[in-house]
Design a protein around this motif. Structure first.
Motif, PDB file in Angstrom:
ATOM      1  N   GLN A   1       0.811  -1.217   0.000  1.00  0.00           N
ATOM      2  CA  GLN A   1       0.000   0.000   0.000  1.00  0.00           C
ATOM      3  C   GLN A   1       0.850   1.276   0.000  1.00  0.00           C
ATOM      4  O   GLN A   1       0.499   2.241  -0.686  1.00  0.00           O
ATOM      5  N   PRO A   2       1.986   1.299   0.750  1.00  0.00           N
ATOM      6  CA  PRO A   2       2.823   2.523   0.687  1.00  0.00           C
ATOM      7  C   PRO A   2       3.287   2.827  -0.738  1.00  0.00           C
ATOM      8  O   PRO A   2       3.361   3.996  -1.126  1.00  0.00           O
ATOM      9  N   LEU A   3       3.549   1.774  -1.516  1.00  0.00           N
ATOM     10  CA  LEU A   3       3.983   1.966  -2.904  1.00  0.00           C
ATOM     11  C   LEU A   3       2.861   2.593  -3.734  1.00  0.00           C
ATOM     12  O   LEU A   3       3.085   3.510  -4.525  1.00  0.00           O
ATOM     13  N   ILE A   4       1.606   2.101  -3.514  1.00  0.00           N
ATOM     14  CA  ILE A   4       0.464   2.640  -4.265  1.00  0.00           C
ATOM     15  C   ILE A   4       0.271   4.115  -3.913  1.00  0.00           C
ATOM     16  O   ILE A   4      -0.006   4.942  -4.778  1.00  0.00           O
ATOM     17  N   ARG A   5       0.463   4.449  -2.630  1.00  0.00           N
ATOM     18  CA  ARG A   5       0.302   5.837  -2.196  1.00  0.00           C
ATOM     19  C   ARG A   5       1.288   6.764  -2.899  1.00  0.00           C
ATOM     20  O   ARG A   5       0.987   7.925  -3.148  1.00  0.00           O
ATOM     21  N   VAL A   6       2.476   6.250  -3.190  1.00  0.00           N
ATOM     22  CA  VAL A   6       3.486   7.056  -3.881  1.00  0.00           C
ATOM     23  C   VAL A   6       3.213   7.054  -5.388  1.00  0.00           C
ATOM     24  O   VAL A   6       3.358   8.064  -6.063  1.00  0.00           O
TER      25      VAL A   6
END
Lengths: 261, 227
Positions: free
Chosen positions: B193-198
């Protein structure tokens, strides 16, 4: 402590309501928000006026009854808290507090702050039964469940069905509620035979009840007193899309009828 | 009952339609932006690319596909937004704006304004009835002088301003869209999810920034400065 309350009053389901202003004085900071309303109601009854109707039951944060929007926040400004567990010390002395019922087409106001949350029950009913072996008690651990799955299922099962997610959602969507009720079973071997039927029934019943559609604002997650996590909704989407695209039930099950007002 | 029809009548199925068409449109925008940036290589590269596109045998099939994507994306979104408004007939007097950030709130507004911009953009550069034209319309090799049209158009500050403003809206639209797209398709896990947020803001910036750089570079004279 003293407060000025602006409270929604509505005599009945199809009647028009309005805000009423009441001053409460000499309130102990250790009263819960509901107890503060009790004090106000005592005064109202003493003056021969109708008390403010609000839902409450356990008053220990697990029944999900005490539905009210306080200053724009479902269950008040404290995260992870139901109204009954919100104390007057969480407010500034002299504060003006606006109290409204849950506002959603699927939750008609019955009186003052009480709404009919029966639409949530309809979703749970649409989930149907979970098949279990009856007869003698099974030996412990005949059905194994991974620790992570048990924890994740329990996280979803913490939902108390209060409807704060619907109240907070700009679209009045019940996705977080439905997600919690689907996901608490989806991860467990118990009820696996009904897995597709359950998610299809619950989602279509949710749609028919007049809730809005999730548009990914995630207000629900912040409002949830049990802090059901956001990925629960993604998991519901996965469950539903999988069942819709892959299961025989999706073609064979009858669609639920639109909710009658 | 037909499986797909039944799926698209549900809320999650409708959202799947918006998400899938949106994803395809993001793919289109990415290619469109990359093609546009040929302007940096000069008039010959851009006009040659435009000429190749115009003469492509699949041009009309591609346009029909785009039209269908836009029609489904916009049509279903309007129906969902209408249902969402109807789901709360009585507004709150006070409501904390929980969760939702501005780009998410603005989706119907940014979407509607982008549709208006799309009409303007087609009238400007495809139908060529709005904005300054060039004489002659064709370059030395007999191709439509897209480079000249761009330079002439974006030298008009108001046209450049419209394009840049629209790309700001597109960026806002995509910031919400990309994260929401993954959530709707069911992709949300602590591990990525952190990757999607970026990824959302980064891709939004790349596409909207790529488009917007062209009118800005024309305005400051980096593109077409010699003419």
């Amino acid at each position: 402590m003293n407060f000025t309350l602006h409270i929604w009053r509505q005599p009945g389901r199809n009647e028009t309501g309005a805000f009423e202003t009441h001053a409460v004085t000499g309130i102990s900071p250790d009263l819960s928000f509901l107890e503060m309303l009790d004090v106000l109601n005592e005064e109202l009854v003493g003056r021969g006026e109708a008390p403010i109707a609000f839902d409450h039951d356990c008053r220990e944060g697990i029944c999900g009854s005490c539905a009210m929007v306080i200053n724009g926040d479902p269950h008040g400004p404290l995260p992870g808290t139901t109204t009954c567990q919100l104390y007057m010390r969480h407010f500034d002395d002299g504060a003006e507090i606006t109290v409204e019922p849950w506002r959603a087409r699927a939750f008609p106001v019955l009186r003052d702050l009480i709404v009919d949350r029966g639409a949530l029950d309809a979703i749970v009913q649409a989930g149907g039964y979970v098949s279990v072996n009856s007869g003698a008690a099974p030996d412990a651990h005949t059905v194994t469940v991974a620790k992570q799955a048990a924890d994740a299922a329990f996280e979803a099962a913490a939902c108390i069905g209060c409807g704060a997610c619907v109240a907070a959602c700009p679209n009045g969507s019940a996705m977080l509620f439905t997600a919690a009720k689907v996901v608490q079973y989806a991860l467990l071997p118990q009820g696996a035979p009904e897995r597709s039927r359950r998610v299809i029934g619950m989602v279509e019943t949710m749609d028919a009840a007049g809730f809005g559609n999730c548009s990914n604002h995630y207000a629900c997650v912040e409002a949830c007193p049990k802090e059901i996590p956001l990925y629960t909704i993604a998991r519901l989407n996965r469950e539903f899309l999988g069942a819709a695209l892959g299961s025989r039930e999706f073609i064979e099950l009858e669609r639920p009828h639109a909710h009658e007002e | 009952m037909n499986r797909m029809l039944r799926l698209f009548r549900t809320s999650i199925g409708s959202k799947l339609l918006v998400a899938a068409t949106g994803a395809a449109l993001i793919g289109f925008l990415f290619v469109h932006a990359a093609g546009n940036l040929l302007v940096l290589k000069g008039a010959d590269a851009l006009n040659g690319y435009a000429d190749w596109l115009q003469g492509h045998p699949l041009l009309w099939g591609f346009r029909a596909g785009l039209l269908l994507l836009f029609a489904v994306h916009i049509g279903v979104s309007i129906r969902l937004a209408h249902e969402n408004r109807a789901a709360r007939p009585h507004r709150y007097r006070r409501i904390a704006r929980l969760g939702s950030r501005l780009p998410g709130r603005l989706m119907p507004v940014s979407g509607g304004l982008l549709l208006a911009f799309l009409v303007f953009h087609l009238l400007h550069l495809t139908v060529r009835t709005v904005g300054p034209m060039v004489e002659p319309l064709h370059d030395g090799s007999g191709r439509v002088d897209v480079y000249g049209l761009l330079v002439a158009g974006f030298s008009e500050p108001w046209i450049a301003a419209v394009y840049v403003a629209a790309m700001v809206l597109l960026g806002l639209h995509l910031v919400h869209a990309i994260e929401a797209l993954f959530q709707t398709l069911g992709f949300n896990h602590d591990s990525y999810q952190p990757l999607i947020r970026v990824l959302g803001p980064a891709l939004a910036l790349l596409i909207a920034g790529g488009f917007a750089s062209i009118p800005l570079l024309v305005l400051v004279g980096v593109i077409g400065g010699g003419s």
